[in-house]
Design an enzyme around this catalytic site. Sequence first.
Site, PDB file in Angstrom:
ATOM      1  N   THR A 198      -4.213   5.242   2.937  1.00 16.49           N
ATOM      2  CA  THR A 198      -2.913   5.792   2.570  1.00 16.49           C
ATOM      3  C   THR A 198      -2.944   6.496   1.224  1.00 16.49           C
ATOM      4  OG1 THR A 198      -1.991   3.882   3.725  1.00 16.49           O
ATOM      5  CG2 THR A 198      -0.463   5.220   2.484  1.00 16.49           C
ATOM      6  N   LYS A 200       0.822  -1.212   0.000  1.00 13.50           N
ATOM      7  CA  LYS A 200       0.000   0.000   0.000  1.00 13.50           C
ATOM      8  C   LYS A 200       0.853   1.257   0.000  1.00 13.50           C
ATOM      9  CE  LYS A 200       0.505   1.208   4.535  1.00 13.50           C
ATOM     10  NZ  LYS A 200       0.650   2.545   5.161  1.00 13.50           N
TER      11      LYS A 200
END
Length: 330
Positions: free
Chosen positions: A246, A189
């Site tokens: 994120t 991520k």
Amino acid sequence: MVDRIAVLGAGAWGSALAKVLGDNQHEVRLWARDADHVQAMVIDRENRRHLPGCPLPDTIEPTADFAAAITGSDWILVATPSVAFRATIRRLAPFRPQRVAWATKGLDADSGGFLHGIVEQEITPEPQIAVLSGPTFAAEVGQGLPAAMTVAASSDDFAAQMVDAFHCERFRLYTNPDMVGVELGGAVKNVLAVATGVSDGMGLGANARAALVTRGMAEITRLGAALGADPRTLIGLAGLGDLLLTCTDDQSRNRRFGLALGRGAAIDEALEVVGSTVEGARTAAELYSLAARYAIEMPICSCVYRLVSGAIDPARAVTELMERTPKAEV
């Protein structure tokens, strides 16, 4: 039951997790290498350098003495950047800890493998281990805002101990036996957040951001299948949840790094703008090697690797992604 816990790493994340444990009345020794930083935390009762505005409860004892932090602890929580993880585990090994957990996200810089492999290699006899991951920003955890994470442990007993230690009205842990999937989601991520930051920095719009997040999820899923991860893990908190957080919020250092690159900053300038660790910039190379090892196609992550290594610029990365040969979505 009150646990005695050593938290290794007094950055924002280590301090925030220590605060949750301390607020739950556990005895926490928060270790940092910098003695001056430790002294400031002792005097201020706050980590003003990395987590300002979040007072440390009296149950937290900051220390620069590694041995004092470890000795007598029921379990260890490592919260260092991934680049320092192996060195921390090696330093920990002579103490022969029985239970070691970590909240570090990333891959091993030396081998490109998972962090649990480092613990298995470096500590004898092998301790019970656990990894903590999920969609969380340190500042919000430190402020006591609601958050949920996943813990994957090598034993049900250790998982239950961690759930009990962290559980409160503002912090919730879910257990998951899939350590590979939990670690994979936390590593990939960060790389994808750089990509979405670049896209937004270039002003490419919400459509492009949504496409990057979705196709990035497809890349995580392909690699996860090759590595034996449970696909349900990858659509859970440690996978999709952390990816969404994120990639879409400017609290993310990786996203801010990408934003700076997309707006024309050089790599060194972008790192300076962020001013702290950008895990995705490092993990991109390790992930590129891992994908190549398993012959997994990960075009977005590959472009990020080539971008942060200076091989291409943001405009070229966009062109390469858009001009790829048409194919079925699944």
